[in-house]
Design a protein around this motif. Structure first.
Motif, PDB file in Angstrom:
ATOM      1  N   TRP A 182       0.824  -1.274   0.153  1.00  0.00           N
ATOM      2  CA  TRP A 182       0.068  -0.067   0.035  1.00  0.00           C
ATOM      3  C   TRP A 182       0.919   1.155  -0.123  1.00  0.00           C
ATOM      4  CZ3 TRP A 182      -0.195   4.261   2.962  1.00  0.00           C
ATOM      5  CH2 TRP A 182      -1.174   5.073   3.026  1.00  0.00           C
ATOM      6  N   PRO A 234       0.454   5.856  -0.155  1.00  0.00           N
ATOM      7  CA  PRO A 234      -0.302   6.867  -0.271  1.00  0.00           C
ATOM      8  C   PRO A 234      -0.634   7.470  -1.360  1.00  0.00           C
ATOM      9  CG  PRO A 234       1.686   7.481   0.708  1.00  0.00           C
ATOM     10  CD  PRO A 234       1.990   6.218   0.388  1.00  0.00           C
ATOM     11  N   GLN A 235      -1.771   8.107  -1.523  1.00  0.00           N
ATOM     12  CA  GLN A 235      -2.317   8.870  -2.850  1.00  0.00           C
ATOM     13  C   GLN A 235      -0.988   9.701  -3.457  1.00  0.00           C
ATOM     14  OE1 GLN A 235      -5.840  11.466  -2.478  1.00  0.00           O
ATOM     15  NE2 GLN A 235      -6.546  10.024  -3.820  1.00  0.00           N
ATOM     16  N   ARG A 261      -4.786   2.164  -4.226  1.00  0.00           N
ATOM     17  CA  ARG A 261      -3.373   2.464  -3.826  1.00  0.00           C
ATOM     18  C   ARG A 261      -2.702   1.217  -3.356  1.00  0.00           C
ATOM     19  NH1 ARG A 261      -6.828   6.403  -2.338  1.00  0.00           N
ATOM     20  NH2 ARG A 261      -7.527   5.395  -0.345  1.00  0.00           N
ATOM     21  N   VAL A 284       4.829  13.206  10.335  1.00  0.00           N
ATOM     22  CA  VAL A 284       5.306  11.752   9.834  1.00  0.00           C
ATOM     23  C   VAL A 284       4.374  11.023   8.810  1.00  0.00           C
ATOM     24  CG1 VAL A 284       4.043  11.079  11.935  1.00  0.00           C
ATOM     25  CG2 VAL A 284       5.416   9.182  10.967  1.00  0.00           C
ATOM     26  N   MET A 285       4.673  10.213   8.027  1.00  0.00           N
ATOM     27  CA  MET A 285       3.835   9.730   7.003  1.00  0.00           C
ATOM     28  C   MET A 285       4.181   8.159   6.771  1.00  0.00           C
ATOM     29  SD  MET A 285       3.890  10.553   2.925  1.00  0.00           S
ATOM     30  CE  MET A 285       2.934  12.205   2.860  1.00  0.00           C
ATOM     31  N   LEU A 286       2.939   7.596   6.716  1.00  0.00           N
ATOM     32  CA  LEU A 286       2.980   6.258   6.236  1.00  0.00           C
ATOM     33  C   LEU A 286       3.204   6.051   4.679  1.00  0.00           C
ATOM     34  CD1 LEU A 286       2.983   3.133   7.414  1.00  0.00           C
ATOM     35  CD2 LEU A 286       0.480   3.274   6.640  1.00  0.00           C
ATOM     36  N   ARG A 289       2.799   0.325   3.355  1.00  0.00           N
ATOM     37  CA  ARG A 289       2.508  -0.784   4.147  1.00  0.00           C
ATOM     38  C   ARG A 289       2.563  -2.196   3.337  1.00  0.00           C
ATOM     39  NH1 ARG A 289      -2.532   0.196   5.192  1.00  0.00           N
ATOM     40  NH2 ARG A 289      -2.678   1.544   7.017  1.00  0.00           N
ATOM     41  N   MET A 328       5.421  -1.607   8.384  1.00  0.00           N
ATOM     42  CA  MET A 328       5.245  -0.356   8.055  1.00  0.00           C
ATOM     43  C   MET A 328       6.495   0.161   7.705  1.00  0.00           C
ATOM     44  SD  MET A 328       2.027   1.022  10.241  1.00  0.00           S
ATOM     45  CE  MET A 328       2.478   1.086  11.768  1.00  0.00           C
ATOM     46  N   LYS A 339       7.993   3.993   7.094  1.00  0.00           N
ATOM     47  CA  LYS A 339       7.529   5.456   7.465  1.00  0.00           C
ATOM     48  C   LYS A 339       8.481   6.616   6.862  1.00  0.00           C
ATOM     49  CE  LYS A 339       5.718   3.863  11.627  1.00  0.00           C
ATOM     50  NZ  LYS A 339       5.905   3.710  13.114  1.00  0.00           N
ATOM     51  N   PHE A 349      -2.379   6.196  10.788  1.00  0.00           N
ATOM     52  CA  PHE A 349      -2.067   6.953   9.418  1.00  0.00           C
ATOM     53  C   PHE A 349      -3.305   6.986   8.707  1.00  0.00           C
ATOM     54  CE2 PHE A 349       2.056   5.278  11.012  1.00  0.00           C
ATOM     55  CZ  PHE A 349       2.701   6.124  10.941  1.00  0.00           C
ATOM     56  N   THR A 386      -5.603   7.389   3.075  1.00  0.00           N
ATOM     57  CA  THR A 386      -5.569   8.073   1.619  1.00  0.00           C
ATOM     58  C   THR A 386      -4.210   8.712   1.398  1.00  0.00           C
ATOM     59  OG1 THR A 386      -7.890   8.438   1.525  1.00  0.00           O
ATOM     60  CG2 THR A 386      -6.505   9.803   0.141  1.00  0.00           C
ATOM     61  N   GLY A 417      -1.528   8.986   3.871  1.00  0.00           N
ATOM     62  CA  GLY A 417      -0.658   8.436   4.598  1.00  0.00           C
ATOM     63  C   GLY A 417       0.076   9.165   5.640  1.00  0.00           C
ATOM     64  N   LEU A 418      -0.604  10.407   5.926  1.00  0.00           N
ATOM     65  CA  LEU A 418      -0.150  11.582   7.014  1.00  0.00           C
ATOM     66  C   LEU A 418      -0.512  10.758   8.430  1.00  0.00           C
ATOM     67  CD1 LEU A 418       1.053  14.446   6.841  1.00  0.00           C
ATOM     68  CD2 LEU A 418      -0.940  15.243   7.875  1.00  0.00           C
ATOM     69  N   GLY A 419       0.416  10.928   9.350  1.00  0.00           N
ATOM     70  CA  GLY A 419       0.478  10.490  10.517  1.00  0.00           C
ATOM     71  C   GLY A 419      -0.562  11.345  11.432  1.00  0.00           C
TER      72      GLY A 419
END
Lengths: 419, 260
Positions: free
Chosen positions: A229, A231-232, A259, A289-291, A294, A308, A310, B18, B21, B23-25
């Motif tokens: 996965w 993010p957009q 996604r 912080v962003m994922l 995944r 995950m 990050k 998270f 969409t 991914g932002l924490g």
């Protein structure tokens, strides 16, 4: 059965950075003790050249018999003879369950094999694929042995067959002697998620076939997929298996949602593999912080493990300049495989300056990363003047077997040292 | 339950915190922590700049004693948030069982030392300050630059001496810290007041005991309000670091008795 997923990365990025790298270690544990249904097809090259020298066909027969003996009772199997067409050696149609009787009959049929005709690997794989039909729930594995180039069918035919066979079964490929083409067999093994290796001396075939079959019998779960996965707006730059060997999975993605997409990983026993995931994301603000990814391991619709990846944006250079030793190690191993293949191609093409430069770089990378096996193979092709700087001279005399072994095993990686 | 993403506004299933969409924490439970035990209160806040709260706080009210521990994860070390959490959890357990401050520090050291070391020379690390507050004395133990103050009705004292040269720590808890010998001191005040423990997220803005006393004394009867005021001040001045404040009455009595 479960998959433990560990992620190794430096999640800290400088402001505005987009690229996120991580090494994902997947370890399969908790195997069921009851054996899983399995199907095995052994494909033996019976082209005319297998008689030259005669020892090749003799050894191939012995090796096939050893593989048959290594099959568990009840495993559905068949032996296929490959020439410019493909034919079943045993049984006459479909697959048969391994038993004392069927093993004996199969070995007798193998002993009667004669060599004659050409090489058309695509048609061999086509027949294997047909034989596996109806065994979709079993672990499906093939062994393909050849001694020559795919001369008796168009390359496009092989490509088409490989596309059809992808995901249908796993195929380990072996080249015996030195008249086959490394790139061609690697294409087959990569498409079918198997291994490729050289058995330069036919005498080595029996032990190799036995080991390959034992390994196949040790698998417990088939068709494991790695789901990623992101993010957009993110872009997956690559997904590679990096240990035990380098396999680029990027092009094998099947989108499964807006996604996420799945990458096939084949069959698993009790084992551990490493993957390098590289994702480009839209940078967030410093402090966010962003994922970035995944990673899930799936069998059917069941998620058997998750990790995950990050990204954290920071203005602290002490954090963002940290090097993840796992990412650095496998970036080096990927380059190592690349420069060996480029160096050997240049050497074949007579571009000796380029070959020296590439193989010198390979010697340096192998030494730095502690990849002793590859360093030893390189030393059979070049004289190492200084492994630290990568100063080498091409050897004047190199056997074809040594050159092909280096090329074939260039994708074998050393595992990152932990602790 | 779904909430909306703090970044892109789409619905978030708060399973792993998270946005599904972008991914932002999303804000975590640790971004802002409040503990109000009446006689003592603690607040820990992420601040405005750091991406997570690497400070940790623990409070415990025992028979006749209030116990408090504050730890500040060293942000240049790895897993700093886990280090501070492990340290305060281990230490408060020892103190609550009646163990000495030295034993609490040893337990914190051991808890931090077992965290994985993922990078060379960045073992998970944190500071430590604790207070054992009894009716007539406070015992303070510390390693690093997290502080303890005594704010009495008339006197104001810094009880700790930072283990730091400039902004560089000279002592900390962590696998790379060598042998850790905590400072331990006991103070017997002559008047009632409050003990304040804090991370440098507060004292970087409000260093002198007298300045701290001026802000704290009007709220001394209400530890929670005092702690909230001090955290608000740090964030108002920029919130550049995580900020953690504990305010505890001495003697450790309830608010009702304070009203007397």
């Amino acid at each position: 059965m479960s998959f433990q997923v560990d992620v190794y990365q430096n999640e800290y990025l400088p402001a505005g950075a987009r690229e996120v790298n991580a090494i994902v270690t997947v370890t399969a544990t908790g195997l069921t003790t009851s054996p899983t249904a399995a199907a095995e097809v052994i494909i033996i090259d019976c082209s005319g050249s297998m008689e030259y020298p005669r020892a090749k066909l003799v050894a191939a027969k012995q090796a096939t018999c050893a593989a048959i003996d290594a099959l568990r009772d009840g495993v559905a199997f068949a032996v296929v003879a490959g020439t410019d067409t493909a034919s079943t050696v045993y049984p006459s149609a479909g697959l048969v369950a391994a038993s004392q009787r069927t093993r004996r009959e199969a070995k007798a049929a193998v002993q009667r094999l004669k060599a004659g005709g050409g090489t058309a690997i695509g048609s061999w794989l086509s027949l294997a694929s047909t034989l596996f039909r109806g065994h979709e729930d079993a672990l499906r594995h093939a062994i393909l042995l050849t001694d020559g180039r795919n001369e008796h069918e168009k390359p496009a035919h092989l490509e088409r067959v490989l596309a059809e066979c992808e995901g249908r079964f796993v195929c380990d490929c072996r080249g015996v002697g030195t008249d086959w083409e490394v790139a061609e067999l690697r294409k087959v093994s990569t498409a079918l998620l198997g291994t490729v290796d050289i058995v330069a001396d036919p005498a080595g075939l029996e032990a190799d076939f036995q080991a390959m079959t034992a390994d196949a019998m040790g698998k417990a779960v088939a068709d494991v997929r790695l789901r990623l996965w992101t993010p957009q707006g993110a872009k997956v730059k690559f997904v590679k298996q990096v240990a035990p060997s380098m396999v680029d999975l990027t092009g094998k993605r099947a989108d499964t949602g807006p996604r996420h997409g799945d990458y096939p990983t084949g069959s698993w026993g009790s084992e551990s593999r490493d993957y390098h995931v590289c994702v480009e994301v839209n940078p967030a603000s410093v402090g966010d912080v962003m994922l970035a990814g995944r990673v899930s391991l799936l069998v059917g619709d069941e998620v058997l493990g998750q990790g995950m990846v990050k990204a954290v944006w920071t203005d602290d250079e002490a954090l963002s300049t940290r090097i993840s030793k796992e990412v650095a190690h496998y970036t080096g191993q990927a380059e190592l495989a690349g420069v060996i293949q480029e160096g050997m191609r240049a050497r074949r093409d007579g571009d000796l300056d380029r070959a020296t430069a590439k193989l010198g770089r390979a010697v340096k990378l192998a030494a730095e990363s502690g990849n002793g096996d590859t360093a030893a193979l390189l030393a059979k092709v070049v004289d190492v003047v200084d492994p630290v700087t990568g100063t080498v001279r091409l050897k004047a005399k190199v056997t074809e077997a040594d050159a092909m072994t280096l090329d074939t095993r260039s994708t074998k990686t050393s595992r990152v040292r932990r602790g | 339950m779904t909430v909306n993403c703090a970044g892109c506004g789409s619905a978030v299933t708060p399973s792993d915190n998270f946005c599904e969409t972008c991914g932002l924490g999303q804000p975590t439970g640790r971004d802002h922590v409040e503990i109000d035990l009446g006689a003592a209160a603690g607040i820990s806040d992420r601040g405005l700049v750091h991406h997570r709260n690497e400070d940790a706080v623990a409070l415990h009210v025992a028979e006749n004693a209030v116990l408090a521990v504050v730890s500040d994860g060293v942000s240049t070390s790895d897993l700093a948030d886990e280090a501070s959490r492990a340290a305060v959890d281990a230490a408060i357990e020892v103190l609550a069982a009646g163990g000495a401050t030295e034993k609490a520090v040893a337990a914190a050291v051991a808890a931090v030392a077992v965290l994985p070391i993922r990078y060379d020379d960045t073992a998970p690390s944190c500071t430590y300050v604790s207070a054992v507050i009894k009716p007539d004395e406070v015992t303070v133990g510390w390693v690093g630059d997290s502080r303890a103050y005594w704010i009495g009705a008339t006197e104001a004292l810094l009880l700790t001496v930072d283990d730091a040269r400039g902004h560089a720590l000279t002592a900390w808890l962590g696998a790379d810290a060598g042998e850790v010998v905590p400072h331990v001191t006991t103070y017997c005040p002559a008047e009632p007041g409050v003990v304040v423990l804090c991370s440098d997220g507060l004292w970087n803005y409000l260093g002198s005991a007298d300045d701290l006393a001026d802000l704290t004394r009007p709220l001394a009867a209400e530890p929670m309000s005092a702690a909230a005021e001090l955290v608000r001040l740090a964030i108002g001045m920029g919130g550049h670091d995580n900020v953690t404040v504990v305010v505890a009455s001495l003697p450790p009595t309830s608010k009702r008795s304070d009203r007397r």
